[in-house]
Design a protein around this motif. Structure first.
Motif, PDB file in Angstrom:
ATOM      1  N   GLU A  46       0.836  -1.195   0.000  1.00 39.59           N
ATOM      2  CA  GLU A  46       0.000   0.000   0.000  1.00 39.59           C
ATOM      3  C   GLU A  46       0.874   1.250   0.000  1.00 39.59           C
ATOM      4  N   MET A  47       0.441   2.262  -0.751  1.00 32.53           N
ATOM      5  CA  MET A  47       1.292   3.436  -0.933  1.00 32.53           C
ATOM      6  C   MET A  47       0.497   4.724  -0.720  1.00 32.53           C
ATOM      7  N   ASP A  48       0.973   5.552   0.220  1.00 37.96           N
ATOM      8  CA  ASP A  48       0.424   6.895   0.370  1.00 37.96           C
ATOM      9  C   ASP A  48       1.072   7.801  -0.672  1.00 37.96           C
ATOM     10  N   VAL A  49       0.406   8.904  -0.976  1.00 36.08           N
ATOM     11  CA  VAL A  49       0.919   9.827  -1.996  1.00 36.08           C
ATOM     12  C   VAL A  49       0.899  11.246  -1.441  1.00 36.08           C
ATOM     13  N   VAL A  50       2.035  11.944  -1.595  1.00 42.76           N
ATOM     14  CA  VAL A  50       2.111  13.355  -1.222  1.00 42.76           C
ATOM     15  C   VAL A  50       2.562  14.127  -2.456  1.00 42.76           C
ATOM     16  N   ILE A  51       1.749  15.084  -2.890  1.00 40.26           N
ATOM     17  CA  ILE A  51       2.046  15.893  -4.060  1.00 40.26           C
ATOM     18  C   ILE A  51       2.378  17.312  -3.598  1.00 40.26           C
ATOM     19  N   PHE A  52       3.525  17.805  -4.017  1.00 39.97           N
ATOM     20  CA  PHE A  52       3.936  19.174  -3.710  1.00 39.97           C
ATOM     21  C   PHE A  52       3.652  20.034  -4.945  1.00 39.97           C
ATOM     22  N   SER A  53       2.976  21.147  -4.716  1.00 43.30           N
ATOM     23  CA  SER A  53       2.549  21.952  -5.855  1.00 43.30           C
ATOM     24  C   SER A  53       2.511  23.431  -5.482  1.00 43.30           C
ATOM     25  N   THR A  54       2.858  24.291  -6.442  1.00 35.42           N
ATOM     26  CA  THR A  54       2.640  25.724  -6.257  1.00 35.42           C
ATOM     27  C   THR A  54       1.152  26.011  -6.447  1.00 35.42           C
ATOM     28  N   LYS A  55       0.718  27.180  -6.064  1.00 38.06           N
ATOM     29  CA  LYS A  55      -0.694  27.541  -6.244  1.00 38.06           C
ATOM     30  C   LYS A  55      -1.067  27.563  -7.728  1.00 38.06           C
ATOM     31  N   GLU A  56      -0.093  27.987  -8.548  1.00 40.02           N
ATOM     32  CA  GLU A  56      -0.351  28.051  -9.984  1.00 40.02           C
ATOM     33  C   GLU A  56      -0.541  26.649 -10.570  1.00 40.02           C
ATOM     34  N   ALA A  57       0.325  25.713 -10.153  1.00 34.10           N
ATOM     35  CA  ALA A  57       0.217  24.336 -10.648  1.00 34.10           C
ATOM     36  C   ALA A  57      -1.036  23.663 -10.114  1.00 34.10           C
ATOM     37  N   GLU A  58      -1.404  23.999  -8.891  1.00 31.58           N
ATOM     38  CA  GLU A  58      -2.634  23.437  -8.313  1.00 31.58           C
ATOM     39  C   GLU A  58      -3.843  23.806  -9.174  1.00 31.58           C
ATOM     40  N   LYS A  59      -3.883  25.052  -9.585  1.00 33.91           N
ATOM     41  CA  LYS A  59      -5.000  25.534 -10.393  1.00 33.91           C
ATOM     42  C   LYS A  59      -5.007  24.886 -11.771  1.00 33.91           C
ATOM     43  N   ASN A  60      -3.800  24.667 -12.311  1.00 33.92           N
ATOM     44  CA  ASN A  60      -3.711  24.188 -13.691  1.00 33.92           C
ATOM     45  C   ASN A  60      -3.805  22.669 -13.816  1.00 33.92           C
ATOM     46  N   ASN A  61      -3.293  21.924 -12.788  1.00 32.80           N
ATOM     47  CA  ASN A  61      -3.182  20.472 -12.956  1.00 32.80           C
ATOM     48  C   ASN A  61      -3.710  19.620 -11.815  1.00 32.80           C
ATOM     49  N   TRP A  62      -4.033  20.220 -10.675  1.00 31.54           N
ATOM     50  CA  TRP A  62      -4.533  19.422  -9.554  1.00 31.54           C
ATOM     51  C   TRP A  62      -6.039  19.222  -9.645  1.00 31.54           C
ATOM     52  N   ILE A  63      -6.731  20.307  -9.926  1.00 28.94           N
ATOM     53  CA  ILE A  63      -8.190  20.226 -10.010  1.00 28.94           C
ATOM     54  C   ILE A  63      -8.623  20.200 -11.482  1.00 28.94           C
ATOM     55  N   ASP A  64      -9.851  19.721 -11.706  1.00 31.02           N
ATOM     56  CA  ASP A  64     -10.393  19.714 -13.070  1.00 31.02           C
ATOM     57  C   ASP A  64     -10.553  21.155 -13.555  1.00 31.02           C
ATOM     58  N   ARG A  65     -10.380  21.347 -14.855  1.00 30.80           N
ATOM     59  CA  ARG A  65     -10.545  22.686 -15.420  1.00 30.80           C
ATOM     60  C   ARG A  65     -11.099  22.564 -16.846  1.00 30.80           C
ATOM     61  N   VAL A  66     -11.556  23.681 -17.341  1.00 29.48           N
ATOM     62  CA  VAL A  66     -12.036  23.756 -18.724  1.00 29.48           C
ATOM     63  C   VAL A  66     -10.992  24.484 -19.547  1.00 29.48           C
ATOM     64  N   ASN A  67     -10.553  23.875 -20.652  1.00 22.39           N
ATOM     65  CA  ASN A  67      -9.507  24.500 -21.469  1.00 22.39           C
ATOM     66  C   ASN A  67     -10.099  25.500 -22.456  1.00 22.39           C
ATOM     67  N   GLU A  68      -9.229  26.027 -23.309  1.00 22.52           N
ATOM     68  CA  GLU A  68      -9.641  27.063 -24.256  1.00 22.52           C
ATOM     69  C   GLU A  68     -10.649  26.539 -25.278  1.00 22.52           C
ATOM     70  N   GLU A  69     -10.620  25.234 -25.523  1.00 27.64           N
ATOM     71  CA  GLU A  69     -11.576  24.644 -26.457  1.00 27.64           C
ATOM     72  C   GLU A  69     -12.880  24.244 -25.749  1.00 27.64           C
ATOM     73  N   ASN A  70     -13.029  24.734 -24.505  1.00 29.42           N
ATOM     74  CA  ASN A  70     -14.223  24.458 -23.704  1.00 29.42           C
ATOM     75  C   ASN A  70     -14.396  22.966 -23.400  1.00 29.42           C
ATOM     76  N   GLN A  71     -13.230  22.287 -23.276  1.00 23.40           N
ATOM     77  CA  GLN A  71     -13.238  20.863 -22.950  1.00 23.40           C
ATOM     78  C   GLN A  71     -12.812  20.678 -21.493  1.00 23.40           C
ATOM     79  N   LEU A  72     -13.403  19.712 -20.843  1.00 17.99           N
ATOM     80  CA  LEU A  72     -13.055  19.424 -19.454  1.00 17.99           C
ATOM     81  C   LEU A  72     -11.725  18.667 -19.419  1.00 17.99           C
ATOM     82  N   VAL A  73     -10.771  19.197 -18.664  1.00 20.14           N
ATOM     83  CA  VAL A  73      -9.469  18.546 -18.505  1.00 20.14           C
ATOM     84  C   VAL A  73      -9.385  18.009 -17.082  1.00 20.14           C
TER      85      VAL A  73
END
Length: 443
Positions: free
Chosen positions: A46-73
């Motif tokens: 079993e493996m725990d996971v710790v992700i270190f992220s800047t606030k900018e990276a959190e916004k761009n890659n941690w949570i779901d977002r909608v890109n410029e083509e209006n697609q859910l990433v």
């Protein structure tokens, strides 16, 4: 309870999806190397996971977002929970600055996420700027203060696919990205630390512990190569031999030391002849290890001196005093072809040296074998001046062995000084008996 934990960094890039591969196994199709590593290495436990992220990276890659083509990433958090709803994941936000203050904050942030006894899987794929350097320092520090260990250090080699802008034109089934195991780089650091301790103190404990751990890893590996087993086996034997010599020095086992150093050199040559990428970086370290015993030669008399000299250089004061005094007696045994392991003979030789130096009249001798002692005293007369340091070293040896319980016990700093001075004074004696032995043996 010790746990496996994956430590990783999240970047700002718009990651392209691919399959990650490791030793013949393939991950799910994913944008994130972190989920691939989790999938591929979770079989270790079993493996725990710790992700270190800047606030900018959190916004761009941690949570779901909608890109410029209006697609859910899909973000990393969602991807993890889709792959394993029970995955234990933690996000730690770090400063995007790169000044000294931010580096120390990063040090604390990583260290705070490491628990006692953790086995760490460290992903450096998206580490940037000073992060890899700080992280390596933290890992090394955590191994000392938190008894953590390194499971793997990994890098997702996405660059193998070429320019990210061209990846969209690569068929999905051909988007295979290898995960590179760079754990051996940390192993080299372990070897460096171990060799450094050995060079400074003569203690091979760190080297032995490290090689023992490597042996366990290889023999629990489900598919180790013959070359890997041979390599780690030879390294373990080298470490064991080093440890043996060190313990012989620490316990003043004078009659075994030279032979075990010879075995160490033989094993060292075996390791040098292993032609692998892992061993090649060790060669300069092996050379430094060999220098530690460079004063030991084929001359059995000079080796007796080298033992005490080695102890003095490595701050082994009590063994040094013992070896220096007893090796004088051993040198006399070898010179006159006496049994150097015979307790009665050695006792008489101690008495003979004292009689010679203090010019004690024969009627005052207190020995078991007067005729033998008289013969030795006569034979030692040419060496009388060279033996003058013998009585002082006897006094210091007796003092240190009585653990400071005498009323006239000397202060601790005096012992090293006396050992150092006595070694220099006795050097001409060992040189002379070495030369004399050649003439004596011709008769």
């Amino acid at each position: 309870m010790a746990r496996n934990v994956l430590l990783s960094f999240l970047g700002l890039s718009d990651y392209k999806p691919c399959f990650y591969t490791y030793q013949g196994e393939t991950s799910s199709y994913t944008r994130f190397v972190q989920t691939a590593i989790y999938e591929l290495f979770k079989k270790d436990g079993e493996m725990d996971v710790v992700i270190f992220s800047t606030k900018e990276a959190e916004k761009n890659n941690w949570i779901d977002r909608v890109n410029e083509e209006n697609q859910l990433v899909e973000g990393l958090k969602t991807t993890f929970h889709r792959i394993d709803p029970k995955a234990n994941i933690k996000l730690v936000v770090i400063d995007s600055s790169q000044d000294e203050r931010a580096n120390w904050q990063l040090f604390d942030a990583i260290l705070n996420e490491i628990q006692e006894g953790d086995c760490i899987y460290f992903d450096i794929t998206h580490s940037f700027r000073t992060i890899p350097f700080v992280s390596l320092i933290v890992l090394n520090y955590a191994r000392l203060v938190k008894k953590a260990s390194i499971g793997k250090i990994m890098y997702g080699f996405f660059e193998k696919l070429g320019n990210p802008r061209k990846v969209d034109n690569i068929p999905v089934e051909k988007r295979l990205v290898p995960i590179i195991d760079v754990t051996n780089m940390a192993a080299l650091l372990d070897w460096t630390n171990g060799v450094d301790q050995f060079i400074r103190t003569g203690d091979a404990t760190v080297i032995q512990q490290f090689t023992s751990n490597e042996v366990k890893k290889i023999y629990t590996d489900p598919d180790p190569t013959i070359e890997e087993r041979k390599q780690v086996s030879e390294l373990r034997e080298l470490a064991n031999q080093l440890d043996m010599v060190g313990k012989l020095m620490q316990t003043a086992r004078s009659l075994q030391i030279a032979e075990e150093i010879k075995k160490f050199r033989e094993q060292l040559n075996k390791v040098r002849n292993i032609e692998t990428d892992t061993v090649k970086p060790l060669i300069p370290l092996l050379d430094e290890m060999e220098k530690k015993y460079e004063n030991f030669t084929e001359d059995p008399f000079q080796n007796l001196f080298a033992m005490a000299d080695w102890c003095e250089k490595n701050q082994l004061i009590q063994p040094g005093l013992t070896l220096l005094q007893e090796n004088v007696v051993t040198a006399i045994c070898r010179l006159f072809r006496l049994d150097e392991t015979n307790k009665d003979i050695r006792t008489d030789l101690h008495s003979a040296i004292r009689i010679l130096l203090e010019r004690i009249p024969e009627e005052d001798w207190q020995v078991k074998n007067p005729s033998f002692v008289a013969d030795i005293v006569e034979k030692l007369k040419p060496y009388r001046d060279l033996l003058k340091p013998f009585n002082p070293i006897t006094e210091y040896r007796n003092d240190i062995n009585h653990a400071g319980t005498r009323t006239d016990a000397r202060p601790p700093q005096k012992f090293y000084q006396q050992l150092s001075e006595s070694i220099q004074k006795f050097k001409p004696f060992f040189e002379e008996v070495s030369n004399s032995s050649k003439n004596y043996n011709l008769k």
